[in-house]
Design a protein around this motif. Structure first.
Motif, short mmCIF file in Angstrom:
data_model
loop_
_atom_site.label_atom_id
_atom_site.label_comp_id
_atom_site.label_asym_id
_atom_site.label_seq_id
_atom_site.Cartn_x
_atom_site.Cartn_y
_atom_site.Cartn_z
N CYS A 248 37.92 63.78 46.95
CA CYS A 248 38.98 62.86 46.54
C CYS A 248 39.88 63.52 45.49
CB CYS A 248 38.39 61.58 45.97
SG CYS A 248 37.47 60.58 47.16
N ARG A 249 41.15 63.16 45.51
CA ARG A 249 42.11 63.69 44.55
C ARG A 249 42.61 62.56 43.66
NH1 ARG A 249 47.71 66.12 46.67
NH2 ARG A 249 48.05 63.91 47.05
N LYS A 250 42.63 62.79 42.36
CA LYS A 250 43.14 61.77 41.44
C LYS A 250 44.66 61.74 41.49
CE LYS A 250 42.62 62.24 36.94
NZ LYS A 250 41.95 62.22 35.62
N GLU A 251 45.20 60.57 41.83
CA GLU A 251 46.65 60.42 41.96
C GLU A 251 47.30 60.04 40.63
OE1 GLU A 251 48.30 61.17 44.56
OE2 GLU A 251 46.77 61.31 46.12
N PHE A 252 46.72 59.08 39.93
CA PHE A 252 47.27 58.65 38.64
C PHE A 252 46.20 57.88 37.88
CE2 PHE A 252 48.42 55.43 41.79
CZ PHE A 252 47.96 54.27 41.20
N GLU A 253 46.46 57.63 36.61
CA GLU A 253 45.56 56.83 35.79
C GLU A 253 46.38 56.14 34.71
OE1 GLU A 253 42.76 59.20 33.47
OE2 GLU A 253 44.06 60.95 33.70
N TYR A 254 45.83 55.07 34.15
CA TYR A 254 46.54 54.32 33.12
C TYR A 254 45.56 53.45 32.35
CZ TYR A 254 46.31 50.56 36.59
OH TYR A 254 45.87 49.64 37.51
N ILE A 255 46.04 52.90 31.25
CA ILE A 255 45.29 51.93 30.46
C ILE A 255 45.88 50.55 30.71
CG2 ILE A 255 44.68 51.17 28.12
CD1 ILE A 255 43.28 53.71 28.84
N ALA A 256 45.02 49.57 30.98
CA ALA A 256 45.44 48.18 31.15
C ALA A 256 44.79 47.34 30.04
CB ALA A 256 45.03 47.66 32.52
N LYS A 257 45.61 46.63 29.30
CA LYS A 257 45.11 45.82 28.18
C LYS A 257 45.76 44.46 28.23
CE LYS A 257 44.37 46.10 23.18
NZ LYS A 257 44.63 46.89 21.94
N GLY A 258 44.94 43.41 28.24
CA GLY A 258 45.53 42.08 28.32
C GLY A 258 44.51 40.97 28.31
N TYR A 259 44.83 39.89 29.05
CA TYR A 259 44.07 38.64 29.01
C TYR A 259 43.73 38.20 30.43
CZ TYR A 259 46.42 38.73 24.49
OH TYR A 259 46.91 39.11 23.27
N MET A 260 42.59 37.50 30.54
CA MET A 260 42.16 37.02 31.85
C MET A 260 41.81 35.54 31.75
SD MET A 260 39.31 38.56 34.47
CE MET A 260 37.96 38.45 33.29
N PHE A 261 42.24 34.78 32.77
CA PHE A 261 41.98 33.35 32.86
C PHE A 261 41.35 33.03 34.20
CE2 PHE A 261 45.57 34.07 30.09
CZ PHE A 261 45.38 33.18 29.03
N ARG A 262 40.66 31.90 34.28
CA ARG A 262 40.06 31.42 35.52
C ARG A 262 40.50 29.98 35.79
NH1 ARG A 262 37.37 35.53 38.47
NH2 ARG A 262 36.43 36.96 36.99
N LYS A 263 40.79 29.73 37.06
CA LYS A 263 41.07 28.37 37.52
C LYS A 263 40.35 28.20 38.85
CE LYS A 263 43.09 24.31 37.65
NZ LYS A 263 42.71 23.23 36.70
N GLY A 264 39.12 27.66 38.80
CA GLY A 264 38.31 27.60 40.01
C GLY A 264 38.03 29.01 40.50
N ARG A 265 38.38 29.28 41.76
CA ARG A 265 38.18 30.62 42.32
C ARG A 265 39.29 31.60 41.96
NH1 ARG A 265 37.03 29.67 48.60
NH2 ARG A 265 38.79 28.24 48.35
N MET A 266 40.37 31.09 41.40
CA MET A 266 41.51 31.94 41.09
C MET A 266 41.32 32.70 39.78
SD MET A 266 44.80 29.62 42.26
CE MET A 266 44.22 28.08 41.56
N LYS A 267 41.75 33.96 39.77
CA LYS A 267 41.75 34.78 38.56
C LYS A 267 43.19 35.10 38.21
CE LYS A 267 40.69 39.21 38.60
NZ LYS A 267 39.91 40.48 38.65
N ILE A 268 43.55 34.90 36.96
CA ILE A 268 44.90 35.19 36.48
C ILE A 268 44.79 36.22 35.38
CG2 ILE A 268 47.04 34.26 35.54
CD1 ILE A 268 44.47 31.83 36.86
#
Length: 220
Positions: free
Chosen positions: A132-152
């Protein structure tokens, strides 16, 4: 007549997929919101989502995208590896994401194949050994919410190369990405209607919609 035993992990996974036992489809809507308006959106989500009395759930992850050529030089297969920076003892996550399906215009969301697997911290070395070849990478920083089965998720993307040079996070843009998603077994298309109804409640703060990835890649 008794069914023959399933002897291998691949056979077990195939049987589970055919029996709609495991979630293997992701329904997704995406949008963005400017930094100046994100606090209003977070307040709205806290009022709409579950566990409103709890503290905001945050995440701070490092994600890497790898690709490998399929058989007969077909469309490359993409695999994503994500690790938690705040909780380094947590298992790393290996994720396969298939090509997005826009479907007909009446389909409210993008639909794509998705399989998630918890792994050890040697998964990057394993993928490299596979070719496998690495195409890109990044940092993700934030917030997560749940509404039943939904993820926001509401998160900002940061450049990892600059972080390595200076030790400081440099954002890719002056906005946050917003994703509304559900992982479910195949054939549960009613989920998309629930997602559309929820997305309407976030207007006009953010417009969550089907993203045509092919159009983004090739231009209008």
């Amino acid at each position: 007549m008794a069914q023959p035993p399933i002897n291998t992990a691949i056979d077990s996974l195939t049987a589970a997929l055919k029996g709609n036992i495991i979630p293997n489809q992701e329904y997704i809507l995406q949008g963005s919101i400017l930094d100046a308006s994100v606090e209003v959106l977070l307040h709205r989500l806290r009022g709409l989502c579950d566990n409103v009395d709890a503290a905001l759930e945050t995440f701070h992850d490092h994600e890497m995208c790898f690709s490998i050529r399929g058989p007969n030089n077909t469309q490359p297969i993409q695999l994503r590896v994500r690790r938690s920076i705040d909780q380094p003892m947590m298992p790393m996550q290996l994720r396969y994401i298939g090509q997005p399906e826009l479907g007909d215009k009446s389909q409210p969301t993008v639909l794509r194949s998705s399989i998630d697997i918890g792994t050890s911290n040697t998964v990057v070395e394993f993928l490299t050994e596979l070719g496998c070849r690495k195409e890109f990478e990044y940092i993700a920083k934030g917030y997560m919410f749940r509404k039943g089965r939904m993820k926001i998720t509401v998160f900002k993307v940061f450049k990892i190369d600059e972080m390595r040079k200076t030790g400081a996070l440099e954002p890719m843009s002056q906005s946050y990405l917003v994703e509304l998603s559900v992982l479910a077994p195949s054939g549960q298309n009613a989920i998309a209607d629930d997602m559309r109804c929820f997305a309407e409640q976030l207007r006009p703060l953010v417009q969550l919609e089907k993203i045509d990835y092919k159009r983004l890649a090739h231009g209008p």
